[in-house]
Design a protein around this motif. Structure first.
Motif, PDB file in Angstrom:
ATOM      1  N   ALA A   1       0.253  -6.661   0.518  1.00 37.93           N
ATOM      2  CA  ALA A   1      -0.828  -5.805  -0.122  1.00 37.93           C
ATOM      3  C   ALA A   1      -0.374  -5.050  -1.450  1.00 37.93           C
ATOM      4  O   ALA A   1      -0.302  -3.655  -1.304  1.00 37.93           O
ATOM      5  CB  ALA A   1      -1.426  -4.809   1.006  1.00 37.93           C
ATOM      6  N   LEU A   2       0.133  -5.512  -2.464  1.00 36.55           N
ATOM      7  CA  LEU A   2       0.591  -4.960  -3.553  1.00 36.55           C
ATOM      8  C   LEU A   2      -0.527  -5.093  -4.868  1.00 36.55           C
ATOM      9  O   LEU A   2      -0.338  -4.816  -5.983  1.00 36.55           O
ATOM     10  CB  LEU A   2       2.052  -5.665  -4.027  1.00 36.55           C
ATOM     11  N   GLY A   3      -1.837  -5.631  -4.536  1.00 30.33           N
ATOM     12  CA  GLY A   3      -2.658  -5.903  -5.429  1.00 30.33           C
ATOM     13  C   GLY A   3      -2.187  -7.147  -6.311  1.00 30.33           C
ATOM     14  O   GLY A   3      -1.270  -7.479  -6.509  1.00 30.33           O
TER      15      GLY A   3
ATOM     16  N   ARG B   1     -17.928  -1.819  -4.834  1.00 31.69           N
ATOM     17  CA  ARG B   1     -16.587  -1.460  -5.150  1.00 31.69           C
ATOM     18  C   ARG B   1     -16.598  -0.713  -6.364  1.00 31.69           C
ATOM     19  O   ARG B   1     -15.746   0.281  -6.711  1.00 31.69           O
ATOM     20  CB  ARG B   1     -15.597  -2.501  -5.435  1.00 31.69           C
TER      21      ARG B   1
ATOM     22  N   ARG C   1     -12.549   1.178 -11.657  1.00 31.07           N
ATOM     23  CA  ARG C   1     -12.475  -0.137 -11.567  1.00 31.07           C
ATOM     24  C   ARG C   1     -13.206  -0.886 -12.893  1.00 31.07           C
ATOM     25  O   ARG C   1     -13.108  -1.906 -13.033  1.00 31.07           O
ATOM     26  CB  ARG C   1     -12.780  -0.785 -10.363  1.00 31.07           C
TER      27      ARG C   1
ATOM     28  N   GLY D   1       4.268  -0.358  -0.461  1.00 29.11           N
ATOM     29  CA  GLY D   1       4.557  -1.215  -1.504  1.00 29.11           C
ATOM     30  C   GLY D   1       4.959  -0.471  -3.053  1.00 29.11           C
ATOM     31  O   GLY D   1       4.711  -1.246  -3.848  1.00 29.11           O
ATOM     32  N   TYR D   2       5.720   0.737  -2.811  1.00 32.68           N
ATOM     33  CA  TYR D   2       5.894   1.410  -3.877  1.00 32.68           C
ATOM     34  C   TYR D   2       7.506   1.440  -3.955  1.00 32.68           C
ATOM     35  O   TYR D   2       8.210   2.251  -3.523  1.00 32.68           O
ATOM     36  CB  TYR D   2       4.944   2.667  -4.036  1.00 32.68           C
TER      37      TYR D   2
ATOM     38  N   LYS E   1       0.419  -8.580  -8.945  1.00 35.19           N
ATOM     39  CA  LYS E   1       1.858  -8.299  -8.519  1.00 35.19           C
ATOM     40  C   LYS E   1       2.258  -8.993  -6.955  1.00 35.19           C
ATOM     41  O   LYS E   1       3.502  -9.454  -7.153  1.00 35.19           O
ATOM     42  CB  LYS E   1       1.688  -6.717  -8.144  1.00 35.19           C
TER      43      LYS E   1
ATOM     44  N   ARG F   1     -11.533  -3.158 -15.219  1.00 33.83           N
ATOM     45  CA  ARG F   1     -11.262  -4.467 -14.689  1.00 33.83           C
ATOM     46  C   ARG F   1     -12.146  -5.402 -14.412  1.00 33.83           C
ATOM     47  O   ARG F   1     -12.075  -6.526 -14.377  1.00 33.83           O
ATOM     48  CB  ARG F   1     -10.508  -3.968 -13.225  1.00 33.83           C
TER      49      ARG F   1
ATOM     50  N   GLY G   1      -4.257  -7.915  -1.119  1.00 32.16           N
ATOM     51  CA  GLY G   1      -4.759  -6.948  -2.042  1.00 32.16           C
ATOM     52  C   GLY G   1      -4.914  -5.434  -1.139  1.00 32.16           C
ATOM     53  O   GLY G   1      -4.196  -4.921  -0.767  1.00 32.16           O
ATOM     54  N   GLY G   2      -6.255  -4.955  -1.388  1.00 31.17           N
ATOM     55  CA  GLY G   2      -6.752  -3.609  -0.691  1.00 31.17           C
ATOM     56  C   GLY G   2      -6.836  -3.784   0.871  1.00 31.17           C
ATOM     57  O   GLY G   2      -7.353  -2.761   1.293  1.00 31.17           O
TER      58      GLY G   2
ATOM     59  N   ALA H   1       0.873  -1.255   0.069  1.00 32.73           N
ATOM     60  CA  ALA H   1       0.004   0.016  -0.053  1.00 32.73           C
ATOM     61  C   ALA H   1       0.833   1.263  -0.130  1.00 32.73           C
ATOM     62  O   ALA H   1       2.110   1.175   0.037  1.00 32.73           O
ATOM     63  CB  ALA H   1      -1.066  -0.053   1.280  1.00 32.73           C
TER      64      ALA H   1
ATOM     65  N   ASP I   1      -5.613  -0.751   3.045  1.00 31.91           N
ATOM     66  CA  ASP I   1      -6.487   0.489   2.772  1.00 31.91           C
ATOM     67  C   ASP I   1      -7.671   0.684   3.647  1.00 31.91           C
ATOM     68  O   ASP I   1      -8.045   1.589   4.226  1.00 31.91           O
ATOM     69  CB  ASP I   1      -6.720   0.671   1.339  1.00 31.91           C
TER      70      ASP I   1
HETATM   71  N1  UDP Z   1      -0.090  -1.330  -4.379  1.00 34.56           N
HETATM   72  C1  UDP Z   1       1.146  -1.191  -3.883  1.00 34.56           C
HETATM   73  N2  UDP Z   1       2.103  -1.219  -4.637  1.00 34.56           N
HETATM   74  C2  UDP Z   1       1.979  -1.416  -6.335  1.00 34.56           C
HETATM   75  C3  UDP Z   1       0.421  -1.232  -6.656  1.00 34.56           C
HETATM   76  C4  UDP Z   1      -0.450  -1.219  -5.714  1.00 34.56           C
HETATM   77  O1  UDP Z   1       1.591  -1.350  -2.759  1.00 34.56           O
HETATM   78  O2  UDP Z   1       2.752  -1.260  -7.022  1.00 34.56           O
HETATM   79  C5  UDP Z   1      -1.298  -1.437  -3.306  1.00 34.56           C
HETATM   80  C6  UDP Z   1      -2.334  -0.142  -3.447  1.00 34.56           C
HETATM   81  O3  UDP Z   1      -1.559   0.725  -2.692  1.00 34.56           O
HETATM   82  C7  UDP Z   1      -3.597  -0.986  -2.888  1.00 34.56           C
HETATM   83  C8  UDP Z   1      -3.180  -2.651  -3.135  1.00 34.56           C
HETATM   84  O4  UDP Z   1      -1.960  -2.443  -3.516  1.00 34.56           O
HETATM   85  O5  UDP Z   1      -3.317  -0.949  -1.325  1.00 34.56           O
HETATM   86  C9  UDP Z   1      -4.242  -2.917  -4.331  1.00 34.56           C
HETATM   87  O6  UDP Z   1      -5.505  -2.557  -3.852  1.00 34.56           O
HETATM   88  P1  UDP Z   1      -6.620  -3.275  -4.808  1.00 34.56           P
HETATM   89  O7  UDP Z   1      -7.868  -2.837  -4.087  1.00 34.56           O
HETATM   90  O8  UDP Z   1      -6.394  -2.966  -6.385  1.00 34.56           O
HETATM   91  O9  UDP Z   1      -6.523  -4.858  -4.562  1.00 34.56           O
HETATM   92  P2  UDP Z   1      -7.260  -5.921  -5.005  1.00 34.56           P
HETATM   93  O10 UDP Z   1      -7.851  -6.250  -3.470  1.00 34.56           O
HETATM   94  O11 UDP Z   1      -8.412  -5.489  -5.991  1.00 34.56           O
HETATM   95  O12 UDP Z   1      -6.425  -7.094  -5.555  1.00 34.56           O
END
Ligand code: UDP
Length: 242
Positions: free
Chosen positions: A162-164, A215, A222, A137-138, A167, A225, A188-189, A110, A192
């Motif tokens: 939590a990188l989505g 969502r 979204r 996660g950046y 990834k 997606r 995932g999210g 995140a 957040d």
């Molecule tokens: N995120 C991250 N690094 C990245 C891309 C995304 O840390 O390079 C984080 C983003 O900030 C968010 C999470 O990954 O907190 C993805 O959330 P999303 O709701 O898209 O995930 P999902 O539950 O749909 O997979």
């Protein structure tokens, strides 16, 4: 393993939340590696044309039915799916397991500051929870080894990434041999939502299987997606006919 079903060629472990937690607890106790994926329709669709991702899911010890679409598909195809095991819910339940087992949890992912906020929220609920570390996660690929080293030095038992998707699954899988953590889970999210920067659908929406719609309304970006959902449903309907 008991409770295995197949949805569009993807193996799903159709376990209850309780059985999932028992499996995870056993893995921690036996110091066995467990790479867990919570699969939604988008991820199952990605497997259809992304061989790397499909192979990664094959290597996971548990692929859980996150998302009402996967639960529906399993049932429609005549397979037993006791319940949905959503990544967010599993993460919250894992904190209780971690506290009880004195397992150390690392929060990776995140935007900057969010992982720490999520950890604070977890500690507020589980005061004896041991947080091994937090990191956003950046980061660029050249930081990967440094991050793995940091996680290992922190003696992490449970790594939440939590990188989505995809990834987080790719990152966890590619570093799984180097990581000493026993439980590797893509969430995932989740951070957040825990930090309060994103909202989960109210329980009534979740119970009606409409979390995806919530969502979409909250985050119209979204939309593209989410086109994978009707595509997924058509494929499932067609797969039963032939
Ligand atoms: N995120 C991250 N690094 C990245 C891309 C995304 O840390 O390079 C984080 C983003 O900030 C968010 C999470 O990954 O907190 C993805 O959330 P999303 O709701 O898209 O995930 P999902 O539950 O749909 O997979």
């Amino acid at each position: 393993m008991a409770g295995e079903i197949t949805v569009l060629g993807v193996r799903i472990n159709a376990l209850t939340m309780k059985d999932t937690l028992t499996n995870i607890s056993d893995s921690i106790a036996n110091k066995q590696r467990m790479f867990i994926v919570t699969a939604n329709t988008e991820m199952v669709m990605l497997c259809q044309n992304n061989e790397q991702f499909r192979n990664i899911l094959c290597k996971a010890q548990l692929v859980l039915p996150d998302g009402i679409g996967v639960v529906w598909a399993g049932k429609y195809l005549g397979q037993q799916v006791p319940e949905r095991v959503a990544g967010f819910d599993l993460t919250q339940e894992l904190f209780a397991v971690a506290e009880k087992k004195k397992a150390r949890v690392y929060f990776l992912g995140a935007a900057p500051g969010i992982a720490q906020k999520a950890a604070d929220v977890a500690i507020a609920q589980y005061p004896k929870l041991k947080v091994a570390g937090c990191r956003d996660g950046y980061f660029s690929a050249d930081k990967n080894l440094e991050i793995v080293d940091e996680i290992n030095r922190s003696e992490t038992d449970i790594l939440l990434a939590a990188l989505g998707a995809p990834k987080q699954e790719v990152w966890l899988y590619e570093h799984s041999e180097m990581l000493q953590a026993k439980i590797l889970l893509g969430v995932g999210g989740t951070f957040d939502v825990m930090a309060g920067t994103a909202m989960r659908a109210p329980k009534t929406w979740q119970n009606m299987g409409l979390e995806w719609l919530y969502r979409l309304l909250m985050q119209p970006s979204r939309f593209i997606r989410m086109l994978s959902i009707p595509h997924f449903m058509c494929k499932v309907l067609f797969s039963k006919k032939h």
